[in-house]
Design a protein around this motif. Structure first.
Motif, PDB file in Angstrom:
ATOM      1  N   GLY A  58      22.405  26.347  27.720  1.00  0.00           N
ATOM      2  CA  GLY A  58      23.097  27.197  26.735  1.00  0.00           C
ATOM      3  C   GLY A  58      24.539  27.493  27.103  1.00  0.00           C
ATOM      4  O   GLY A  58      25.132  28.470  26.642  1.00  0.00           O
ATOM      5  N   SER A  59      25.123  26.619  27.941  1.00  0.00           N
ATOM      6  CA  SER A  59      26.459  26.935  28.452  1.00  0.00           C
ATOM      7  C   SER A  59      27.572  26.162  27.751  1.00  0.00           C
ATOM      8  O   SER A  59      28.736  26.358  28.044  1.00  0.00           O
ATOM      9  N   ASN A  60      27.185  25.278  26.843  1.00  0.00           N
ATOM     10  CA  ASN A  60      28.246  24.522  26.173  1.00  0.00           C
ATOM     11  C   ASN A  60      28.091  24.605  24.666  1.00  0.00           C
ATOM     12  O   ASN A  60      28.447  23.696  23.937  1.00  0.00           O
ATOM     13  N   ILE A  61      27.521  25.743  24.225  1.00  0.00           N
ATOM     14  CA  ILE A  61      27.311  25.905  22.785  1.00  0.00           C
ATOM     15  C   ILE A  61      27.907  27.224  22.316  1.00  0.00           C
ATOM     16  O   ILE A  61      28.034  28.176  23.085  1.00  0.00           O
ATOM     17  N   ILE A  93      31.210  38.398  31.490  1.00  0.00           N
ATOM     18  CA  ILE A  93      31.996  38.171  30.265  1.00  0.00           C
ATOM     19  C   ILE A  93      31.500  36.863  29.633  1.00  0.00           C
ATOM     20  O   ILE A  93      31.595  35.795  30.257  1.00  0.00           O
ATOM     21  N   GLY A  94      30.989  36.952  28.414  1.00  0.00           N
ATOM     22  CA  GLY A  94      30.448  35.760  27.757  1.00  0.00           C
ATOM     23  C   GLY A  94      31.509  34.682  27.579  1.00  0.00           C
ATOM     24  O   GLY A  94      32.640  34.974  27.164  1.00  0.00           O
ATOM     25  N   ASN A  95      31.169  33.445  27.918  1.00  0.00           N
ATOM     26  CA  ASN A  95      32.104  32.324  27.726  1.00  0.00           C
ATOM     27  C   ASN A  95      31.349  31.029  27.924  1.00  0.00           C
ATOM     28  O   ASN A  95      30.210  31.029  28.375  1.00  0.00           O
ATOM     29  N   SER A  96      32.000  29.913  27.581  1.00  0.00           N
ATOM     30  CA  SER A  96      31.333  28.627  27.846  1.00  0.00           C
ATOM     31  C   SER A  96      32.293  27.676  28.540  1.00  0.00           C
ATOM     32  O   SER A  96      32.374  26.505  28.200  1.00  0.00           O
ATOM     33  N   GLY A  97      33.022  28.191  29.512  1.00  0.00           N
ATOM     34  CA  GLY A  97      33.960  27.358  30.273  1.00  0.00           C
ATOM     35  C   GLY A  97      35.085  26.895  29.368  1.00  0.00           C
ATOM     36  O   GLY A  97      35.460  27.609  28.423  1.00  0.00           O
ATOM     37  N   SER A  98      35.602  25.715  29.640  1.00  0.00           N
ATOM     38  CA  SER A  98      36.681  25.186  28.797  1.00  0.00           C
ATOM     39  C   SER A  98      36.194  25.097  27.360  1.00  0.00           C
ATOM     40  O   SER A  98      35.181  24.447  27.100  1.00  0.00           O
ATOM     41  N   PHE A  99      36.889  25.729  26.452  1.00  0.00           N
ATOM     42  CA  PHE A  99      36.461  25.666  25.055  1.00  0.00           C
ATOM     43  C   PHE A  99      36.935  24.378  24.399  1.00  0.00           C
ATOM     44  O   PHE A  99      36.261  23.797  23.566  1.00  0.00           O
ATOM     45  N   TYR A 137      40.760  19.680  20.342  1.00  0.00           N
ATOM     46  CA  TYR A 137      39.416  19.742  19.764  1.00  0.00           C
ATOM     47  C   TYR A 137      38.455  20.429  20.726  1.00  0.00           C
ATOM     48  O   TYR A 137      38.578  20.253  21.943  1.00  0.00           O
ATOM     49  N   PRO A 138      37.485  21.183  20.159  1.00  0.00           N
ATOM     50  CA  PRO A 138      36.522  21.870  21.039  1.00  0.00           C
ATOM     51  C   PRO A 138      35.712  20.881  21.869  1.00  0.00           C
ATOM     52  O   PRO A 138      35.393  19.784  21.399  1.00  0.00           O
TER      53      PRO A 138
END
Ligand code: EPU
Length: 339
Positions: A55-58, A234-240, A333-334
């Motif tokens: 769930g870390s890249n969504i 802090i919620g995040n998914s690394g490089s966006f 682009y994401p």
């Protein structure tokens, strides 16, 4: 046997952006057999489905109107061992960072530069995760998956995976057509000690350490912890976004105005630009509105400070894309998948 499918399941703790959303149906599979079983379930004939790893890249934009299949296939097994290499089979639901620590502890080299990347082992080949001069493709030997159409198990070798920067066949021809079940890695017994990335050399010097899988792993953990927010806090998914690749001609033009532009050689004719730099130059670093914003230590990371919605983050990402394009005529682009 009836399958434990849960209705209306909260996904809040299953995505590192910490977005609140529900799945209409939820099912966790721990073995290849239970995955096959659910794939043949009648629900999957009428409902759309989505496989969730770490769930870390969504970025979840809304409640998911279908079946979320949570991958929990575990297991790390040495299958071959000789003087130079160790071959390891890893269940796709294993946590990536724990796998890196397992390798480092056994003095197996190849993935230490990829420490602390959030997510699962099964996600590593999909976008060919990379950091500090290494990519997953450097150690992946083969990838096993279930073909969703034929429901059969298939395997691809490294070259068949068609790896490139943050991409592979799983993001192209096989997108949404398979579920990765196992990844086989070929690890080195002689340390690779890839310290090509300046930040690693400086960190090793600061730690007064010689290069080794363990010390490089420690250095990467330190660097990443300083620059990137801990999703637990802090919620995040690394490089966006992905770092864009532009022609050297365009780079020359931008460099005339911005001699400090951060760029890396990509090919003879093209260069990779640090998207974090572009976003910072466009004035977004540290931006915050309500609970969403751009991390103040790394502009490539979009963050949820508490109760941001997926759509707020998506709107912010669109504004950033627009302003980078306005300022530099570069499209970004994401790299994150928007669900
Ligand atoms: N920079 C800025 N401002 C910023 C951020 C970066 O000017 O706000 C410039 C700095 O000069 C910095 C350079 O950009 O030196 C590169 O930044 P960094 O070393 O953080 O790397 P990156 O290119 O932004 C990529 C990966 C990261 C990976 C690092 C380290 C992508 C999209 N991201 O980031 O991967 O950890 O390199 O190798 O390729 C991820 O995918 O989630 C991720 C964190």
């Amino acid at each position: 046997m009836s399958i434990p499918i849960v209705k209306n399941y909260p996904l809040d703790k299953l995505n590192t952006f910490n977005i609140s959303a529900n799945a209409k149906f939820f099912y966790e599979f721990k073995t290849l057999e239970s995955l096959k079983e659910i794939l043949n379930h009648k629900l999957l004939k009428t409902e759309k489905s989505f496989v969730l790893g770490g769930g870390s890249n969504i970025l979840i934009s809304n409640d998911f109107d279908g079946v979320v299949l949570k991958n929990s296939i575990r297991g790390i097994h040495i299958i071959k061992d000789n003087t130079h290499h160790t071959e390891v089979e890893v269940g796709s639901g294993e946590n990536w960072h724990e796998f890196v620590l397992w390798c480092v502890k056994k003095n197996l080299s190849g993935v230490e530069n990829l420490a602390l990347i959030p997510g699962s082992v099964g996600a590593s080949p999909i976008q060919n995760i990379g950091a500090y001069g290494c990519e997953a493709k450097d150690t992946i030997k083969k990838v096993q998956f279930i073909d969703l159409k034929s429901k059969t198990i298939k395997e691809l070798t490294n070259s068949e995976c068609d790896f490139s920067y943050r991409s592979s066949i799983f993001k192209k021809d096989l997108k949404e057509k398979c579920i990765i079940t196992k990844v086989t890695f070929l690890l080195n017994k002689t340390p690779i000690n890839n310290t090509s990335y300046g930040a690693i050399t400086s960190e090793l010097a600061a730690l007064k350490s010689q290069a080794s899988p363990q010390s490089i792993c420690n250095a990467v953990i330190n660097i990443r912890s300083r620059k990137l927010p801990d999703p637990q806090k802090i919620g995040n998914s690394g490089s966006f976004f992905k770092n864009p690749i532009i022609s050297n001609k365009k780079l020359k033009k931008i460099r005339a105005e911005h001699p400090e532009i951060v760029n890396y050689k990509y090919s003879k004719t093209h260069s990779k630009i640090a998207a974090g730099w572009l976003i910072e130059m466009a004035g977004w670093k540290g931006y915050r509105k309500d609970d969403f914003g751009v991390y103040d230590k790394q502009a490539l990371v979009l963050v949820n400070y508490g109760n941001a919605s997926g759509n707020e983050i998506i709107e912010l990402s669109k504004k950033i894309q627009y302003s980078v394009n306005e300022k530099f005529d570069i499209k970004i682009y994401p790299e994150v998948n928007i669900i």
